[in-house]
Write an enzyme that holds these catalytic residues in place. Structure first.
Site, PDB file in Angstrom:
ATOM      1  N   ARG A 100       0.672  -1.226  -0.001  1.00  0.00           N
ATOM      2  CA  ARG A 100      -0.333   0.051  -0.012  1.00  0.00           C
ATOM      3  C   ARG A 100       0.808   1.492  -0.412  1.00  0.00           C
ATOM      4  NH1 ARG A 100      -0.108   2.744   4.981  1.00  0.00           N
ATOM      5  NH2 ARG A 100       0.326   1.238   7.010  1.00  0.00           N
ATOM      6  N   ASN A 102       2.523   4.913   1.610  1.00  0.00           N
ATOM      7  CA  ASN A 102       2.155   4.881   3.390  1.00  0.00           C
ATOM      8  C   ASN A 102       2.306   6.059   3.436  1.00  0.00           C
ATOM      9  OD1 ASN A 102       2.411   4.063   5.574  1.00  0.00           O
ATOM     10  ND2 ASN A 102       4.144   4.481   5.577  1.00  0.00           N
ATOM     11  N   GLU A 121       4.551  -5.606   6.896  1.00  0.00           N
ATOM     12  CA  GLU A 121       5.407  -5.365   7.435  1.00  0.00           C
ATOM     13  C   GLU A 121       6.288  -6.166   7.447  1.00  0.00           C
ATOM     14  OE1 GLU A 121       4.460  -2.852  11.611  1.00  0.00           O
ATOM     15  OE2 GLU A 121       3.174  -2.254  10.370  1.00  0.00           O
ATOM     16  N   ASP A 197       9.188   7.744  12.144  1.00  0.00           N
ATOM     17  CA  ASP A 197       8.353   7.083  11.039  1.00  0.00           C
ATOM     18  C   ASP A 197       7.706   8.490  10.540  1.00  0.00           C
ATOM     19  OD1 ASP A 197       5.263   7.727  10.541  1.00  0.00           O
ATOM     20  OD2 ASP A 197       5.073   6.548  12.379  1.00  0.00           O
TER      21      ASP A 197
END
Length: 290
Positions: A100, A102, A121, A197
């Site tokens: 997907r 992100n 993941e 992140d």
């Protein structure tokens, strides 16, 4: 605005992500990937609105036609808030249905940089792409399991890209012709401090990153030295953006993903949208030409 992060919108996002300040309507836009939701928050009025997406949505970014580009599991879509429609434009990984999209950003030329990831993941099959004027080009950067970013320097000549599970943020130069070269390690997050992140660069050329499972967002100088750590009352900080009329308010998305019942009881604000005074301005955003 306090230097301590404060919850400003309770949405209980499972995986809040992709905050972006959209200047044309003076609002913060962000997503909840796992709930398939797009959110808009107007800090001046406190008004919030949400839209359902037709799948996992990693980001929305403004485009030059007054609408938005949206990164879904199936590819890049055009999103029209007026009717809530999503129209597929590009599917660069149609051959990888377990991947997907992100995270993403826009460069000064209107190019949309975005990354993909293995939704499980596990496999290192996530890659970075650039979309500009209808053409999608694979960047050639090394594949990783979970891509985050990229983020760009003010001049658009340096790209920061994150290997989240590897806990590394890399830096690569972008030549005038768009070629990438001179990749080097910018920061490696120490064991136990969480996972890097979403990254973003501020007006002083310093890079901020949210730390998933790290209870904080960090600011690093252009040489990769830690300058500041902002602690949150929740564990999973996914990304910040700079907003407000002078771009001096930081907005942060957070997540409930991975928290058990005990952790959720201890972190009632997990998944909320936060704001704090970062002590520095952000960079103006760019509009994508897709």
């Amino acid at each position: 605005m306090s230097a301590e992060p404060q919850s400003i919108l309770s949405v209980g996002a499972i995986l809040g992500e992709g905050p972006v300040w959209v200047e044309r309507d003076a609002a913060v836009w962000f997503v909840d990937i796992k709930s398939h939701r797009v959110h808009r928050f107007d800090p001046a009025t406190g008004e919030a609105r949400s839209w359902d997406a037709p799948g996992q949505v990693g980001w929305v970014l403004p485009t030059d036609d007054g609408l938005f580009a949206a990164g879904l599991q199936t590819g890049v879509h055009r999103f029209d808030p007026a009717d809530g429609s999503f129209t597929l434009l590009h599917a660069p990984e149609a051959h990888l249905p377990g991947n997907r999209l992100n995270d993403a950003t826009v460069d000064p030329e209107g190019g949309l940089w975005f990354g993909s990831m293995d939704d499980a993941e596990e496999q290192e099959i996530g890659r970075f792409y650039r979309l500009h004027k209808g053409e999608v080009v694979e960047s050639g950067l090394p594949a990783v399991s979970i891509t985050n970013g990229p983020a760009l320097s003010a001049d658009g000549r340096t790209i920061y890209h994150t290997d989240t599970l590897g806990r590394k943020i890399w830096r690569t130069r972008i030549a005038q012709d768009g070629a990438l070269s001179d990749t080097s390690l910018f920061v490696e997050i120490e064991d136990g401090a969480g996972y890097p992140d979403g990254p973003v660069v501020d007006a002083e050329g310093c890079l901020w990153t949210g730390l998933f499972a790290g209870w904080s967002a960090r600011r690093y100088d252009p040489d990769g030295r830690l300058m500041r750590e902002v602690r949150f009352p929740v564990a999973n900080i996914t990304k910040i953006t700079f907003g407000g009329p002078d771009l001096t308010t930081a907005y942060a998305t957070t997540a409930r993903k991975g928290l058990d019942a005990t952790a959720l009881t201890e972190q009632p604000l997990a998944g909320d949208l936060f704001a704090f005074d970062p002590g520095v301005a952000g960079l103006p955003g760019h509009i994508a030409t897709i």
